[in-house]
Design a protein around this motif. Structure first.
Motif, PDB file in Angstrom:
ATOM      1  N   ALA A 122      -0.999 -35.095 -27.614  1.00  0.00           N
ATOM      2  CA  ALA A 122       0.465 -34.999 -27.710  1.00  0.00           C
ATOM      3  C   ALA A 122       1.121 -36.196 -27.031  1.00  0.00           C
ATOM      4  O   ALA A 122       2.099 -36.748 -27.536  1.00  0.00           O
ATOM      5  N   ASP A 123       0.576 -36.624 -25.892  1.00  0.00           N
ATOM      6  CA  ASP A 123       1.119 -37.797 -25.194  1.00  0.00           C
ATOM      7  C   ASP A 123       0.979 -39.041 -26.055  1.00  0.00           C
ATOM      8  O   ASP A 123       1.903 -39.857 -26.144  1.00  0.00           O
ATOM      9  N   GLU A 124      -0.171 -39.220 -26.717  1.00  0.00           N
ATOM     10  CA  GLU A 124      -0.388 -40.381 -27.580  1.00  0.00           C
ATOM     11  C   GLU A 124       0.565 -40.345 -28.777  1.00  0.00           C
ATOM     12  O   GLU A 124       1.127 -41.369 -29.163  1.00  0.00           O
ATOM     13  N   THR A 125       0.742 -39.183 -29.353  1.00  0.00           N
ATOM     14  CA  THR A 125       1.658 -39.034 -30.484  1.00  0.00           C
ATOM     15  C   THR A 125       3.080 -39.376 -30.065  1.00  0.00           C
ATOM     16  O   THR A 125       3.794 -40.104 -30.749  1.00  0.00           O
ATOM     17  N   ARG A 126       3.488 -38.875 -28.929  1.00  0.00           N
ATOM     18  CA  ARG A 126       4.842 -39.117 -28.419  1.00  0.00           C
ATOM     19  C   ARG A 126       5.110 -40.605 -28.217  1.00  0.00           C
ATOM     20  O   ARG A 126       6.194 -41.099 -28.500  1.00  0.00           O
ATOM     21  N   ARG A 127       4.106 -41.348 -27.731  1.00  0.00           N
ATOM     22  CA  ARG A 127       4.269 -42.786 -27.506  1.00  0.00           C
ATOM     23  C   ARG A 127       4.485 -43.552 -28.813  1.00  0.00           C
ATOM     24  O   ARG A 127       5.059 -44.633 -28.808  1.00  0.00           O
ATOM     25  N   CYS A 128       4.023 -43.013 -29.935  1.00  0.00           N
ATOM     26  CA  CYS A 128       4.158 -43.684 -31.235  1.00  0.00           C
ATOM     27  C   CYS A 128       5.502 -43.406 -31.904  1.00  0.00           C
ATOM     28  O   CYS A 128       5.813 -43.999 -32.933  1.00  0.00           O
ATOM     29  N   ILE A 129       6.274 -42.528 -31.347  1.00  0.00           N
ATOM     30  CA  ILE A 129       7.541 -42.120 -31.952  1.00  0.00           C
ATOM     31  C   ILE A 129       8.683 -42.867 -31.268  1.00  0.00           C
ATOM     32  O   ILE A 129       8.727 -42.943 -30.036  1.00  0.00           O
ATOM     33  N   PRO A 130       9.621 -43.410 -32.044  1.00  0.00           N
ATOM     34  CA  PRO A 130      10.747 -44.124 -31.417  1.00  0.00           C
ATOM     35  C   PRO A 130      11.626 -43.186 -30.597  1.00  0.00           C
ATOM     36  O   PRO A 130      11.703 -41.993 -30.864  1.00  0.00           O
ATOM     37  N   GLU A 131      12.290 -43.747 -29.593  1.00  0.00           N
ATOM     38  CA  GLU A 131      13.209 -42.970 -28.752  1.00  0.00           C
ATOM     39  C   GLU A 131      14.410 -42.475 -29.554  1.00  0.00           C
ATOM     40  O   GLU A 131      14.933 -41.405 -29.303  1.00  0.00           O
ATOM     41  N   SER A 132      14.864 -43.289 -30.506  1.00  0.00           N
ATOM     42  CA  SER A 132      16.060 -42.979 -31.270  1.00  0.00           C
ATOM     43  C   SER A 132      15.866 -43.383 -32.722  1.00  0.00           C
ATOM     44  O   SER A 132      15.244 -44.403 -33.011  1.00  0.00           O
ATOM     45  N   ILE A 133      16.397 -42.571 -33.620  1.00  0.00           N
ATOM     46  CA  ILE A 133      16.376 -42.884 -35.048  1.00  0.00           C
ATOM     47  C   ILE A 133      17.817 -42.853 -35.549  1.00  0.00           C
ATOM     48  O   ILE A 133      18.445 -41.789 -35.554  1.00  0.00           O
ATOM     49  N   PRO A 134      18.358 -44.008 -35.955  1.00  0.00           N
ATOM     50  CA  PRO A 134      19.730 -44.002 -36.490  1.00  0.00           C
ATOM     51  C   PRO A 134      19.719 -43.550 -37.955  1.00  0.00           C
ATOM     52  O   PRO A 134      18.855 -43.960 -38.732  1.00  0.00           O
ATOM     53  N   ILE A 135      20.646 -42.681 -38.303  1.00  0.00           N
ATOM     54  CA  ILE A 135      20.820 -42.294 -39.704  1.00  0.00           C
ATOM     55  C   ILE A 135      22.294 -42.401 -40.055  1.00  0.00           C
ATOM     56  O   ILE A 135      23.161 -42.196 -39.210  1.00  0.00           O
ATOM     57  N   ARG A 136      22.556 -42.752 -41.290  1.00  0.00           N
ATOM     58  CA  ARG A 136      23.936 -42.892 -41.756  1.00  0.00           C
ATOM     59  C   ARG A 136      24.320 -41.644 -42.552  1.00  0.00           C
ATOM     60  O   ARG A 136      23.636 -41.258 -43.489  1.00  0.00           O
ATOM     61  N   LEU A 137      25.424 -41.039 -42.173  1.00  0.00           N
ATOM     62  CA  LEU A 137      25.973 -39.883 -42.887  1.00  0.00           C
ATOM     63  C   LEU A 137      27.146 -40.349 -43.728  1.00  0.00           C
ATOM     64  O   LEU A 137      28.016 -41.057 -43.233  1.00  0.00           O
ATOM     65  N   ASP A 138      27.173 -39.949 -44.998  1.00  0.00           N
ATOM     66  CA  ASP A 138      28.353 -40.242 -45.800  1.00  0.00           C
ATOM     67  C   ASP A 138      29.058 -38.963 -46.238  1.00  0.00           C
ATOM     68  O   ASP A 138      30.173 -38.985 -46.717  1.00  0.00           O
ATOM     69  N   ARG A 139      28.389 -37.824 -46.040  1.00  0.00           N
ATOM     70  CA  ARG A 139      28.998 -36.533 -46.338  1.00  0.00           C
ATOM     71  C   ARG A 139      28.156 -35.433 -45.704  1.00  0.00           C
ATOM     72  O   ARG A 139      27.009 -35.642 -45.350  1.00  0.00           O
ATOM     73  N   ILE A 140      28.750 -34.277 -45.587  1.00  0.00           N
ATOM     74  CA  ILE A 140      28.055 -33.089 -45.121  1.00  0.00           C
ATOM     75  C   ILE A 140      28.061 -32.112 -46.286  1.00  0.00           C
ATOM     76  O   ILE A 140      29.119 -31.844 -46.876  1.00  0.00           O
ATOM     77  N   GLN A 141      26.914 -31.584 -46.629  1.00  0.00           N
ATOM     78  CA  GLN A 141      26.794 -30.626 -47.738  1.00  0.00           C
ATOM     79  C   GLN A 141      26.546 -29.250 -47.141  1.00  0.00           C
ATOM     80  O   GLN A 141      25.572 -29.047 -46.421  1.00  0.00           O
ATOM     81  N   CYS A 142      27.431 -28.323 -47.408  1.00  0.00           N
ATOM     82  CA  CYS A 142      27.280 -26.939 -46.963  1.00  0.00           C
ATOM     83  C   CYS A 142      26.880 -26.099 -48.167  1.00  0.00           C
ATOM     84  O   CYS A 142      27.626 -26.029 -49.145  1.00  0.00           O
ATOM     85  N   ASP A 143      25.709 -25.490 -48.110  1.00  0.00           N
ATOM     86  CA  ASP A 143      25.218 -24.646 -49.198  1.00  0.00           C
ATOM     87  C   ASP A 143      25.156 -23.200 -48.736  1.00  0.00           C
ATOM     88  O   ASP A 143      24.644 -22.906 -47.657  1.00  0.00           O
TER      89      ASP A 143
END
Length: 154
Positions: A122-143
């Motif tokens: 789990a520690d090794e996996t965690r080290r491979c994951i970025p601290e932050s992932i930016p995503i762009r939202l252009d709308r919110i879909q409510c279903d």
């Protein structure tokens, strides 16, 4: 050379925190979700600008509004049933932990990754994951079911 459509940046960028990914179960315990929380800054923005129109849409379709104590997150996967007891049982077996069990069916969320230092993989996996992932939202879909939905542009 720049192209007009390539430089069009509509919407809002929010930042996800994958190290804090969580598995949670809905109130009815009929579905489990994998979610990634948004950063504190993105959460403040979302609570101020997104929740009011989302809550209005939820109420319009006879649903409960979001609650203030909730953790702003993006659900990236779901599966039928309550997976938390199964995951906890596998973790206990894998780690040879002999802690008392029996209350797993009452737990509503667990971290995807175990605490640092608990498990080497789990520690090794965690080290491979970025601290932050930016995503762009252009709308919110409510279903709401198969027929009711509403898109909220940003």
């Amino acid at each position: 050379r720049r192209h007009g459509h390539c430089n069009s940046h509509k919407g809002k960028i929010i930042h996800l925190r994958p190290h804090n990914a969580t598995i949670f179960v809905n109130d009815d315990r009929t579905r489990s979700f994998l979610s990634i929380p948004v950063s504190e800054e993105s959460s403040r923005w979302a609570k101020r600008l997104l929740l009011p129109p989302i809550d209005a849409t939820m109420l319009r379709f006879g649903q409960k509004a979001y609650y203030d104590e909730g953790i702003m997150h993006v659900s990236i996967a779901s599966v039928k049933g309550n997976m938390i007891p199964i995951i906890l049982k596998k973790r206990r077996h894998k780690d040879l932990m002999h802690t008392a069990s029996g209350n797993e069916s009452k737990i509503s969320s667990i971290p995807l990754f175990q605490s640092p230092g608990c498990h080497q993989l789990a520690d090794e996996t965690r080290r491979c994951i970025p601290e932050s992932i930016p995503i762009r939202l252009d709308r919110i879909q409510c279903d709401f079911g198969k027929a009711k939905n509403m898109a909220l542009p940003l």
